[in-house]
Design an enzyme around this catalytic site. Structure first.
Site, mmCIF file in Angstrom:
data_model
loop_
_atom_site.group_PDB
_atom_site.id
_atom_site.type_symbol
_atom_site.label_atom_id
_atom_site.label_comp_id
_atom_site.label_asym_id
_atom_site.label_seq_id
_atom_site.Cartn_x
_atom_site.Cartn_y
_atom_site.Cartn_z
ATOM 1 N N LEU A 56 0.826 -1.154 -0.144
ATOM 2 C CA LEU A 56 -0.017 0.172 0.058
ATOM 3 C C LEU A 56 0.991 1.161 0.125
ATOM 4 O O LEU A 56 1.772 1.247 0.607
ATOM 5 C CB LEU A 56 -0.809 -0.024 1.274
ATOM 6 C CG LEU A 56 -1.990 -1.041 1.225
ATOM 7 C CD1 LEU A 56 -2.639 -0.802 2.664
ATOM 8 C CD2 LEU A 56 -2.952 -0.756 0.223
ATOM 9 N N ASP A 57 0.461 2.225 -0.845
ATOM 10 C CA ASP A 57 1.436 3.630 -0.854
ATOM 11 C C ASP A 57 1.352 4.171 0.826
ATOM 12 O O ASP A 57 0.254 3.749 1.230
ATOM 13 C CB ASP A 57 0.706 4.328 -1.642
ATOM 14 C CG ASP A 57 0.946 4.014 -3.153
ATOM 15 O OD1 ASP A 57 1.499 3.028 -3.463
ATOM 16 O OD2 ASP A 57 -0.160 4.489 -4.111
ATOM 17 N N LYS A 58 2.421 4.975 0.846
ATOM 18 C CA LYS A 58 2.579 5.782 1.930
ATOM 19 C C LYS A 58 1.089 6.134 2.436
ATOM 20 O O LYS A 58 0.838 6.056 3.635
ATOM 21 C CB LYS A 58 3.510 6.789 2.057
ATOM 22 C CG LYS A 58 3.725 7.409 3.224
ATOM 23 C CD LYS A 58 4.940 8.543 3.281
ATOM 24 C CE LYS A 58 5.024 9.364 4.468
ATOM 25 N NZ LYS A 58 6.055 10.480 4.367
ATOM 26 N N ARG B 242 -4.598 5.081 -8.620
ATOM 27 C CA ARG B 242 -4.466 6.468 -8.931
ATOM 28 C C ARG B 242 -4.168 6.748 -10.115
ATOM 29 O O ARG B 242 -4.748 7.981 -10.629
ATOM 30 C CB ARG B 242 -3.172 6.726 -7.847
ATOM 31 C CG ARG B 242 -3.282 6.613 -6.512
ATOM 32 C CD ARG B 242 -2.149 6.538 -5.507
ATOM 33 N NE ARG B 242 -1.355 8.046 -5.748
ATOM 34 C CZ ARG B 242 -0.467 8.466 -5.192
ATOM 35 N NH1 ARG B 242 0.283 7.224 -4.761
ATOM 36 N NH2 ARG B 242 0.277 9.523 -5.282
#
Length: 328
Positions: free
Chosen positions: A142-144, A241
């Site tokens: 998961l992205d930050k 995204r």
């Protein structure tokens, strides 16, 4: 096992079943020792740490059936990261895996600029034995600034099985997103992704990219935004995204992909304040569903939406209701 501890010695004996006759050595070993990945077993074979009837075969050699297998190998720590007492929100846990609810702002893996204070450091504090697993057992990313459910294997056997499930697209991952613009209906984005040709921090839709498919469904429409449910067929970096930006509906707060501040006409001060204060991409991994890596029973884990995403949806909902009679 702490990250700086010596390698763990693994010693196991087994018998090649008669039914495996004619199969490659590496294939037969993968069936005998499912807790280890085939790449790890092959490396041990090439290092002479696995023998059949006292000899060291090549991975491609065929077995006869009935051979005595001896595995004597060193299980080296897979990470040198240090354990840190960082709080974890654990949604599911048993002896073989756990699912954590990662908060926005927490980096998953140590790297340049983030040598510590990551989810890996927190996991090693929670379970030091994760040090022998690749990426401390984390099987996807998961992205930050994305919050939500993240799956972590706790044993080598579980890690191997979960990686295989992920590669076979058998792990269901569902996200909540809030995007700019009003969408009429759901749909599918089928657009390959690869690194951006200029900006190495970004991904881009490219014909020569890897296949990437995102399905989305409208949950709620606001005056100038839409709340979506997104599911992944593939799990490319930044997939949701980039795909949402590709169809001109970038995520709220996602400045990397065009999610700049967009305000509905005559927006209230409260809504302006909420939108200006939302400084991450509006994306939350709300659900994972998978087969248990050991016994195969179905597991479904839900991660409650974080307070900032709930507040954003509530503000947009209130704005929509306040302007319900506009234009009538």
């Amino acid at each position: 096992m702490p990250p700086d501890s010596p390698a763990t010695q693994v010693t196991q004996a087994a018998l090649i079943p008669e039914a495996a006759a004619g199969r490659r050595v590496d294939q037969a070993l993968a069936d005998l020792f499912p807790e280890f990945s085939r790449s790890r077993l092959t490396a041990w074979l090439k290092a002479g740490q696995i023998t059949l009837d006292g000899t060291v075969p090549r991975p491609r050699d065929a077995v006869r059936g009935g051979e005595q297998v001896m595995l004597c190998a060193a299980l080296e720590p897979a990470t040198r990261s240090q354990a840190e007492p960082i709080a974890l929100d654990i949604l599911y846990e048993d002896a073989h895996l756990l699912v954590v609810n990662k908060p926005a702002g927490l980096v998953v893996h140590p790297g340049a600029g983030n040598p510590d204070g990551t989810l890996v450091n927190a996991l090693l504090h929670h379970d030091p034995d994760l040090a022998v697993l690749p990426r401390a057992g984390i099987v996807h990313r998961l992205d930050k600034e994305t919050s939500g459910a993240l799956i972590v294997a706790r044993t080598l056997e579980a890690h191997t099985a979960l990686v295989e499930q992920l590669a076979a697209r058998e792990i269901h991952r569902q996200y909540e997103a809030i995007v700019n613009g009003t969408m009429i209906a759901g749909g599918t984005v089928d657009a390959p992704l690869e690194r951006h040709p200029v900006d190495r921090l970004r991904r881009a839709v490219r014909e020569d990219g890897k296949p990437a498919v995102t399905h989305y469904r409208v949950r709620e429409r606001f005056r100038a935004h839409t709340r979506l449910e997104c599911t992944l067929e593939t799990g490319r970096t930044h997939q949701i995204r980039v795909h949402m930006a590709h169809i001109r509906h970038p995520l709220v707060g996602d400045t990397l992909y065009g999610g700049t501040l967009r305000l509905p006409k005559a927006a209230s001060d409260a809504l302006v304040l909420t939108l200006r204060g939302f400084r991450r991409q509006a994306l939350h991994a709300e659900r994972v569903a998978l087969a248990h890596p050991i016994h195969g029973n179905p597991i479904e884990v839900n991660a409650p939406a974080p307070a900032d995403l709930l507040a954003l949806a509530a503000a947009l909902r209130a704005d929509t209701a306040a302007h319900a009679d506009d234009g009538r």
